[in-house]
Scaffold this motif. Structure first.
Motif, PDB file in Angstrom:
ATOM      1  N   GLY A 423      -3.352  13.727  13.807  1.00 44.21           N
ATOM      2  CA  GLY A 423      -2.352  13.221  14.726  1.00 44.21           C
ATOM      3  C   GLY A 423      -2.161  14.063  15.972  1.00 44.21           C
ATOM      4  N   ILE A 438       3.088  12.839  16.008  1.00 45.68           N
ATOM      5  CA  ILE A 438       2.711  11.425  15.967  1.00 45.68           C
ATOM      6  C   ILE A 438       1.509  11.336  15.033  1.00 45.68           C
ATOM      7  CG2 ILE A 438       1.935   9.411  17.264  1.00 45.68           C
ATOM      8  CD1 ILE A 438       3.213  10.603  19.754  1.00 45.68           C
ATOM      9  N   HIS A 439       1.752  10.861  13.819  1.00 44.97           N
ATOM     10  CA  HIS A 439       0.676  10.807  12.840  1.00 44.97           C
ATOM     11  C   HIS A 439      -0.347   9.753  13.265  1.00 44.97           C
ATOM     12  CE1 HIS A 439      -1.354  10.227   8.933  1.00 44.97           C
ATOM     13  NE2 HIS A 439      -1.009  11.510   8.736  1.00 44.97           N
ATOM     14  N   SER A 441      -1.598   7.487  11.699  1.00 41.48           N
ATOM     15  CA  SER A 441      -1.253   6.145  11.206  1.00 41.48           C
ATOM     16  C   SER A 441      -0.188   5.477  12.069  1.00 41.48           C
ATOM     17  CB  SER A 441      -0.765   6.236   9.766  1.00 41.48           C
ATOM     18  OG  SER A 441       0.405   7.029   9.693  1.00 41.48           O
ATOM     19  N   ASP A 442       0.479   6.278  12.938  1.00 41.76           N
ATOM     20  CA  ASP A 442       1.506   5.722  13.824  1.00 41.76           C
ATOM     21  C   ASP A 442       1.045   5.616  15.269  1.00 41.76           C
ATOM     22  OD1 ASP A 442       3.680   5.314  11.997  1.00 41.76           O
ATOM     23  OD2 ASP A 442       3.828   7.496  11.818  1.00 41.76           O
ATOM     24  N   TRP A 445      -1.564  -0.099  15.497  1.00 43.13           N
ATOM     25  CA  TRP A 445      -1.512  -1.025  14.366  1.00 43.13           C
ATOM     26  C   TRP A 445      -2.904  -1.262  13.821  1.00 43.13           C
ATOM     27  CZ3 TRP A 445       3.030  -1.607  12.387  1.00 43.13           C
ATOM     28  CH2 TRP A 445       4.176  -1.574  13.192  1.00 43.13           C
ATOM     29  N   LEU A 467      10.967   8.239  15.332  1.00 40.38           N
ATOM     30  CA  LEU A 467      11.004   7.553  14.042  1.00 40.38           C
ATOM     31  C   LEU A 467      11.958   8.226  13.064  1.00 40.38           C
ATOM     32  CD1 LEU A 467       7.184   6.873  13.526  1.00 40.38           C
ATOM     33  CD2 LEU A 467       8.895   5.427  14.651  1.00 40.38           C
ATOM     34  N   SER A 477       9.370  13.174  13.565  1.00 39.61           N
ATOM     35  CA  SER A 477       8.290  12.164  13.570  1.00 39.61           C
ATOM     36  C   SER A 477       8.488  11.162  14.699  1.00 39.61           C
ATOM     37  CB  SER A 477       8.252  11.422  12.236  1.00 39.61           C
ATOM     38  OG  SER A 477       8.084  12.329  11.169  1.00 39.61           O
ATOM     39  N   GLY A 479       6.270   7.735  16.931  1.00 37.32           N
ATOM     40  CA  GLY A 479       5.181   6.766  16.836  1.00 37.32           C
ATOM     41  C   GLY A 479       4.927   6.066  18.160  1.00 37.32           C
ATOM     42  N   LYS A 481       2.663   3.078  18.085  1.00 36.42           N
ATOM     43  CA  LYS A 481       2.481   1.672  17.750  1.00 36.42           C
ATOM     44  C   LYS A 481       3.825   0.961  17.588  1.00 36.42           C
ATOM     45  CE  LYS A 481       2.132   1.992  12.682  1.00 36.42           C
ATOM     46  NZ  LYS A 481       1.227   1.841  11.523  1.00 36.42           N
ATOM     47  N   GLN A 482       4.879   1.732  17.300  1.00 31.74           N
ATOM     48  CA  GLN A 482       6.195   1.125  17.108  1.00 31.74           C
ATOM     49  C   GLN A 482       6.797   0.605  18.417  1.00 31.74           C
ATOM     50  OE1 GLN A 482       5.157   3.912  15.710  1.00 31.74           O
ATOM     51  NE2 GLN A 482       5.368   3.558  13.498  1.00 31.74           N
ATOM     52  N   ASP A 486       5.239  -5.476  15.220  1.00 27.51           N
ATOM     53  CA  ASP A 486       4.263  -5.405  14.140  1.00 27.51           C
ATOM     54  C   ASP A 486       3.543  -6.748  14.066  1.00 27.51           C
ATOM     55  OD1 ASP A 486       2.813  -5.191  11.842  1.00 27.51           O
ATOM     56  OD2 ASP A 486       4.474  -4.442  10.609  1.00 27.51           O
TER      57      ASP A 486
END
Length: 606
Positions: A423, A438-439, A441-442, A445, A467, A477, A479, A481-482, A486
């Motif tokens: 990340g 920011i991981h 996975s975040d 999408w 987040l 945390s 993100g 993509k947020q 979704d």
């Protein structure tokens, strides 16, 4: 100028021999004085008669070579007139009575000891000497001190090679080895000059006017006497005054009056000492308490800290939890720093309590020995003598600032500080020293985005959404993509179960085929949902890149899963075709029945 004192090997005598020699020398000195007097007398018969007549008037004690006590009756320009008894007066040179200041050191009526040097009866003159009387008395004292093993008082006048000169009425040599109880330096010998000390006579030669003395013997005897007195009265708990002799790494030996006691480093202070020299120094006089005493072995343990109250008593009242106090850094270790709050009381600031972030590699990057610092009391364990302190608690808490300024859901401009495989580390505020993560996975999408380095680099400024903020675990945390809806929720709305969806096969596995429906969204067709016919391998009927239509069997936006079926579409088509055939058959049957009925009816009419 130094005074040389030499001894030959034949000058050492027994006490009996020494006594005989001294008596002979004393008699000879008196005889020398008589001879000197005889040389100055007239030897004619008339003078002899006059002398005999004159001597009859003298005190029987007054003879040439005798030492008498007289009274000053007159002070002249050259002589001091002294009454030596029965109104008989003698004269002594005035120079013997002039002191260092140049003034006469005696007055009329004062008594003085003098030596009768010469009696000139013809002229009625008696010659006296204060200095010769003094010298005779000094040697008498020297001999007596030697024979009776007593002491003489003297003044150290100068430093010479090998020792000191002590004035005991005549210059005496004090060897360096006999000056003190222990070896001394040149500087320490120099300090003895002008001191008044007691000495014992260890060797002398009257003919050569040589005397060797010892101050150490006096000190040793005095020490032994003091030791006996001390051992007879000393008890555990006594408070005594002593002088520091030797300092070792583990403590100091203290002379408390003829006997040495050990002052261990742990008994010097309630606090921690690295070196006993930080507390005491050689020669220093200190008050100590006897904490252990064994009369048989003569072992004595001493303490300094026992003279003061234990600072840990009542500590929890002086330092309640949450109190802000000032202290001094005494040592820095890998795991933290020790802070002295008062003499004998130290607390530990653990490395985890130094700063709100975990960036500190070593406490020395924050604190150094001797530094004054403010800390907060976190915990007090009086029984274990431990105090936990916090440094970061005196500073603004960045986690609280984050929660206040950037609550969850806030969109921020984040600066990329570091890019890793898992990340991005980003900073959202220069005044808040906390980095967020920011991981991977975040970031998107699209699950295919697995390498952040392909899209970002250090220094990039990107939009991100807060987040979660977890102060307890120190996690922040964010993100990317947020920032967009979704797509799984939208696709669930657009394609409910039973609807037909188009896609492209992205991969084939033993258990099914994955179909990309939209960028980043894939569904799976299980092998059992591909065909009604038995299939040994999907590759027999499907291939990667092939466009297919499939029916949505089930969809779970939360789990990001879509179940698809090609077989379901085929079965639906078959059902539709069958239904259509059945409808056609029903219509033909109806027409045929009508026709048959009509034919039957017609037949009946005819």
């Amino acid at each position: 100028m130094g005074v040389g004192i030499m001894f030959s090997s034949d000058e050492t005598k027994t006490d009996q021999e020494l006594e005989r020699t001294v008596k002979e020398e004393h008699t000879q000195e008196h005889q020398d004085v008589d001879v000197e007097a005889q040389e100055h007398q007239d030897v004619d018969v008339e003078s002899a008669d006059l002398e005999a007549l004159y001597e009859e008037t003298l005190d029987k004690r007054v003879t040439s070579g005798s030492v008498v006590t007289g009274t000053v009756v007159q002070i002249g320009a050259e002589y001091i007139m002294i009454d030596i008894g029965r109104k008989i007066e003698g004269q002594a040179p005035i120079g013997e009575f002039i002191g260092d200041s140049g003034e006469i050191s005696i007055g009329i009526g004062d008594e003085v000891e003098v030596l009768v040097e010469n009696i000139n009866s013809a002229k009625g003159i008696i010659r006296l000497s204060k200095e010769k009387a003094k010298r005779l008395k000094v040697w008498d004292d020297i001999i007596k001190a030697y024979q009776e093993n007593t002491y003489l008082k003297g003044k150290v006048t100068e430093r010479i090679k090998g020792g000191l000169i002590v004035d005991i009425g005549t210059p005496a040599f004090l060897p360096s080895s006999q000056a003190t109880l222990s070896p001394v330096s040149e500087g320490e010998l120099e300090k003895m000059i002008s001191q008044e000390i007691e000495v014992s006579v260890i060797k002398f030669n009257r003919k050569k006017n040589n005397v060797v003395v010892s101050h150490r013997e006096v000190l040793e005897r005095q020490r032994e006497e003091d030791k006996k007195k001390l051992l007879a009265t000393l008890a555990k708990g006594d408070i005594v005054t002593g002088k520091v002799k030797n300092i070792m790494s583990y403590g100091a030996f203290v002379d408390i009056g003829g006997i040495d006691g050990l002052l261990h480093i742990t008994d010097m202070s309630w606090g921690k000492l690295k070196d006993p020299k930080d507390k005491v120094s050689p020669g220093q006089e200190i008050r100590v308490q006897v904490i252990e005493f064994d009369p048989e072995s003569e072992k004595i343990s001493l303490g300094m800290k026992q003279l003061t109250k234990d600072p840990w008593e009542g500590l929890e009242y002086r330092y309640p939890i949450g109190k802000k106090i000032s202290g001094k850094v005494t040592s820095v270790t890998n795991y933290g720093a020790f802070i002295e709050l008062e003499e004998g009381v130290e607390g530990l600031v653990h490395i985890s309590e130094m700063f709100w972030t975990k960036r500190i590699r070593h406490p020395s990057s924050i604190l150094e020995e001797g530094q004054a610092v403010d800390v907060i009391v976190l915990a007090v364990d009086q029984e274990s003598r431990r105090i936990s302190l916090g440094l970061k608690q005196t500073l603004p808490n960045p986690w609280e600032m984050l929660q206040e300024y950037y609550p969850e859901g806030t969109v921020v401009d984040a600066t990329v500080k570091n890019v890793t495989d898992f990340g991005l580390f980003v900073s959202v505020d220069e005044n808040v020293d906390v980095d967020g993560l920011i991981h991977v996975s975040d970031i998107s999408w699209d699950p295919k985005v697995k390498n952040p380095r392909e899209q970002f680099k250090k220094g990039d400024v990107i939009n991100a959404k807060v987040l979660a903020i977890d102060p307890d675990n120190e996690k922040f945390s964010l993100g990317v993509k947020q920032l967009t809806p979704d797509p799984w929720h939208q696709i669930a709305l657009d394609h409910p179960p039973g609807s037909v969806i188009k896609g492209k096969i992205t991969s084939l596995t033993d258990f099914g085929a994955f179909v990309e429906i939209r960028p980043g969204i894939e569904g799976m067709i299980h092998i059992s949902e591909v065909s009604s016919n038995k299939i040994n391998s999907l590759s027999e009927v499907l291939e990667v890149g092939q466009d297919v239509e499939a029916m949505v069997l089930r969809i779970s936006p939360e789990n990001k899963k879509i179940g698809l079926s090609i077989k379901a579409i085929d079965e639906a088509h078959q059902k539709k075709a069958l239904a259509s055939q059945e409808k056609t058959s029903d219509k033909v049957g109806t027409n045929l029945g009508d026709l048959l009925k009509e034919l039957t009816d017609n037949k009946g009419k005819s």
